[in-house]
Design a protein around this motif. Structure first.
Motif, PDB file in Angstrom:
ATOM      1  N   ASP A 183      45.904  40.567  42.751  1.00 23.32           N
ATOM      2  CA  ASP A 183      44.822  41.445  42.301  1.00 23.32           C
ATOM      3  C   ASP A 183      43.513  40.683  42.178  1.00 23.32           C
ATOM      4  O   ASP A 183      42.431  41.232  42.408  1.00 23.32           O
ATOM      5  CB  ASP A 183      45.207  42.070  40.955  1.00 23.32           C
ATOM      6  CG  ASP A 183      44.353  43.273  40.598  1.00 23.32           C
ATOM      7  OD1 ASP A 183      43.734  43.847  41.507  1.00 23.32           O
ATOM      8  OD2 ASP A 183      44.310  43.639  39.414  1.00 23.32           O
ATOM      9  N   TYR A 199      52.867  50.520  38.528  1.00 21.27           N
ATOM     10  CA  TYR A 199      51.487  50.541  38.033  1.00 21.27           C
ATOM     11  C   TYR A 199      51.015  51.985  37.964  1.00 21.27           C
ATOM     12  O   TYR A 199      51.314  52.788  38.858  1.00 21.27           O
ATOM     13  CB  TYR A 199      50.544  49.797  38.983  1.00 21.27           C
ATOM     14  CG  TYR A 199      50.472  48.308  38.810  1.00 21.27           C
ATOM     15  CD1 TYR A 199      49.792  47.740  37.734  1.00 21.27           C
ATOM     16  CD2 TYR A 199      51.063  47.460  39.736  1.00 21.27           C
ATOM     17  CE1 TYR A 199      49.709  46.359  37.588  1.00 21.27           C
ATOM     18  CE2 TYR A 199      50.981  46.074  39.600  1.00 21.27           C
ATOM     19  CZ  TYR A 199      50.308  45.544  38.532  1.00 21.27           C
ATOM     20  OH  TYR A 199      50.222  44.178  38.382  1.00 21.27           O
ATOM     21  N   SER A 220      47.386  53.430  37.944  1.00 20.62           N
ATOM     22  CA  SER A 220      45.979  53.054  38.062  1.00 20.62           C
ATOM     23  C   SER A 220      45.063  54.067  37.374  1.00 20.62           C
ATOM     24  O   SER A 220      45.460  55.202  37.118  1.00 20.62           O
ATOM     25  CB  SER A 220      45.589  52.959  39.543  1.00 20.62           C
ATOM     26  OG  SER A 220      46.373  52.004  40.210  1.00 20.62           O
ATOM     27  N   ALA A 235      47.129  50.715  33.785  1.00 21.16           N
ATOM     28  CA  ALA A 235      45.953  49.942  34.173  1.00 21.16           C
ATOM     29  C   ALA A 235      44.631  50.657  33.934  1.00 21.16           C
ATOM     30  O   ALA A 235      44.445  51.789  34.364  1.00 21.16           O
ATOM     31  CB  ALA A 235      46.066  49.560  35.651  1.00 21.16           C
ATOM     32  N   THR A 245      41.766  50.351  35.496  1.00 15.15           N
ATOM     33  CA  THR A 245      41.251  49.809  36.758  1.00 15.15           C
ATOM     34  C   THR A 245      39.735  49.694  36.778  1.00 15.15           C
ATOM     35  O   THR A 245      39.177  48.767  37.365  1.00 15.15           O
ATOM     36  CB  THR A 245      41.711  50.694  37.922  1.00 15.15           C
ATOM     37  OG1 THR A 245      43.114  50.948  37.778  1.00 15.15           O
ATOM     38  CG2 THR A 245      41.443  50.066  39.258  1.00 15.15           C
ATOM     39  N   THR A 246      39.056  50.627  36.158  1.00 12.22           N
ATOM     40  CA  THR A 246      37.589  50.647  36.170  1.00 12.22           C
ATOM     41  C   THR A 246      36.976  49.902  35.001  1.00 12.22           C
ATOM     42  O   THR A 246      35.773  49.657  34.993  1.00 12.22           O
ATOM     43  CB  THR A 246      37.077  52.096  36.125  1.00 12.22           C
ATOM     44  OG1 THR A 246      37.524  52.699  34.895  1.00 12.22           O
ATOM     45  CG2 THR A 246      37.579  52.902  37.318  1.00 12.22           C
ATOM     46  N   HIS A 249      40.659  45.675  32.956  1.00 11.97           N
ATOM     47  CA  HIS A 249      39.518  45.055  33.619  1.00 11.97           C
ATOM     48  C   HIS A 249      38.372  44.992  32.613  1.00 11.97           C
ATOM     49  O   HIS A 249      38.317  45.780  31.674  1.00 11.97           O
ATOM     50  CB  HIS A 249      39.114  45.846  34.863  1.00 11.97           C
ATOM     51  CG  HIS A 249      40.025  45.622  36.032  1.00 11.97           C
ATOM     52  ND1 HIS A 249      39.582  45.150  37.248  1.00 11.97           N
ATOM     53  CD2 HIS A 249      41.366  45.790  36.159  1.00 11.97           C
ATOM     54  CE1 HIS A 249      40.611  45.041  38.078  1.00 11.97           C
ATOM     55  NE2 HIS A 249      41.695  45.434  37.447  1.00 11.97           N
ATOM     56  N   CYS A 285      38.513  46.036  42.410  1.00 12.76           N
ATOM     57  CA  CYS A 285      39.338  47.018  43.123  1.00 12.76           C
ATOM     58  C   CYS A 285      38.581  47.542  44.343  1.00 12.76           C
ATOM     59  O   CYS A 285      37.456  48.027  44.208  1.00 12.76           O
ATOM     60  CB  CYS A 285      39.712  48.179  42.204  1.00 12.76           C
ATOM     61  SG  CYS A 285      40.648  49.485  43.021  1.00 12.76           S
ATOM     62  N   SER A 303      37.346  51.068  43.756  1.00 10.10           N
ATOM     63  CA  SER A 303      36.581  51.379  42.551  1.00 10.10           C
ATOM     64  C   SER A 303      35.324  50.521  42.526  1.00 10.10           C
ATOM     65  O   SER A 303      35.313  49.413  41.987  1.00 10.10           O
ATOM     66  CB  SER A 303      37.426  51.127  41.291  1.00 10.10           C
ATOM     67  OG  SER A 303      36.682  51.394  40.129  1.00 10.10           O
ATOM     68  N   ASN A 324      39.647  41.322  36.338  1.00 11.57           N
ATOM     69  CA  ASN A 324      40.585  41.496  35.238  1.00 11.57           C
ATOM     70  C   ASN A 324      40.127  40.663  34.042  1.00 11.57           C
ATOM     71  O   ASN A 324      39.334  39.727  34.186  1.00 11.57           O
ATOM     72  CB  ASN A 324      41.970  40.998  35.660  1.00 11.57           C
ATOM     73  CG  ASN A 324      42.516  41.742  36.855  1.00 11.57           C
ATOM     74  OD1 ASN A 324      43.168  42.755  36.722  1.00 11.57           O
ATOM     75  ND2 ASN A 324      42.245  41.229  38.045  1.00 11.57           N
TER      76      ASN A 324
END
Length: 353
Positions: A43, A188, A190, A225, A227-228, A258, A289, A292, A298
């Protein structure tokens, strides 16, 4: 959306729950041990624009293996046209299986697989390595897979070109095949706390439903996660409460934050207070990502270790060694080291202020 008040005495509550350090062997069986999943090699690198050599990736994994970490995301069996940085994953897997990195502890190497074909590619590498090793194999490593679903329809369509329900149906045969090969499965979910297309108001109930579905399919663990990086402390707690209400045990749950808005460690502490003991992080704060825009790396492994240790809890990972790796890989990539704790630790080691 339900309003959730932050509970008072957060730090004192954590310290009261974890009044003393324990030996690492004992800590693995108790609530003061936090398992960190190092996602840097997968990742962390997948969104880098600069081409990264196979040698650098292997060096990164070999260095990480010596820190005390027990799970490392080593790559992804996705088509190179989707994620060019992961084109060397089969070679990485082969190298690890044939000549595992030196480590003082058992390490699980995890590979993301987007579909059955990806898993079949991994199994092919595993079978070839097993044949080559024969009865001489005494490796202290294991091989795992991870797979992913999204918490919003828009992100699912952008990332997998199908709906959430369709993506879950595609996942089912992956899990079935993995189980026939005795391969541990990590799921996961997301964009659980914010979507680049639908905004921050992702339904906690929907996330809980998807998480429960993955576990019911046979996933051994699900990483939820952000993610954003849109997550906040109240919304993280609301999500954790929804997961608990759905009957999901903390032992089956990991959190993946993140740090786009600088809230990753705040949200981590909320997760710790709630009882979660598995967290994903990336050395040097690497990451991003492809689906994204604007999502930064992370939470850095060094910052996470420092935070967990400062609360009197245990990871079994050397902060000093991880800090050295964060500085090294940042230099290799020509980017700024994103870990504050890592930079401060190195400064202290080198005798700075």
């Amino acid at each position: 959306m339900m309003s959730v008040r932050p509970r008072p005495g957060l730090f004192s509550a954590l310290r009261a729950a974890c009044p003393r350090r324990r030996l690492s062997t004992e800590a693995r069986l108790t609530s003061d041990h936090v398992r960190i999943v190092e996602v840097g090699p997968r990742d962390g690198l997948q969104n880098e624009k600069k081409s990264i050599s196979l040698e650098t990736k292997l060096q990164l994994i070999e260095k990480l293996a010596k820190t005390g970490v027990t799970t490392i995301e080593a790559g992804s069996f996705v088509p190179a046209k989707w994620v060019p940085q992961m084109a060397s994953t089969a070679e990485i897997c082969e190298k690890i299986l044939q000549s595992p990195p030196q480590s003082s502890n058992t390490i699980a190497y995890n590979y993301l697989v987007p579909n059955v074909r990806g898993l079949e590619s991994l199994i092919k590498v595993m079978d070839a390595a097993e044949t080559a090793a024969g009865s001489q194999s005494t490796s202290d490593t294991s091989t795992e897979i991870s797979l992913f679903a999204a918490a919003t329809e828009a992100f699912s369509k952008a990332n997998t070109n199908c709906s959430i329900d369709e993506s879950l149906e595609r996942i089912r045969p992956i899990v079935t095949l993995a189980k026939t090969k005795d391969i541990r499965v990590r799921g996961y979910v997301s964009v659980a706390l914010g979507c680049p297309y639908e905004g921050p108001d992702v339904s906690p109930t929907k996330v809980a439903d998807i998480t429960a579905t993955l576990l019911e399919m046979g996933a051994d663990e699900v990483s939820v996660a952000d993610t954003t990086g849109m997550g906040t402390a109240p919304r993280t707690m609301e999500l954790l409460q929804a997961l608990k209400a759905a009957g999901i045990a903390n032992t089956d749950l990991a959190l993946h934050f993140h740090d786009t808005y600088g809230q990753a460690l705040v949200n981590t502490i909320v997760g710790l207070e709630h009882g979660v003991r598995i967290f994903d992080s990336s050395v040097g704060g690497l990451g991003g990502c492809p689906y994204s825009k604007g999502a930064t790396g992370n939470v850095s492994t060094e910052d996470l270790i420092h935070t967990v240790h400062s609360l009197g809890m245990n990871t079994g990972i050397s902060l000093e060694e991880m800090s050295r790796i964060g500085a090294w890989i940042s230099g290799e990539l020509g980017r700024e080291n994103q870990s504050r704790a890592g930079k401060a630790t190195l400064s202290r080691i080198e005798g700075g202020c």
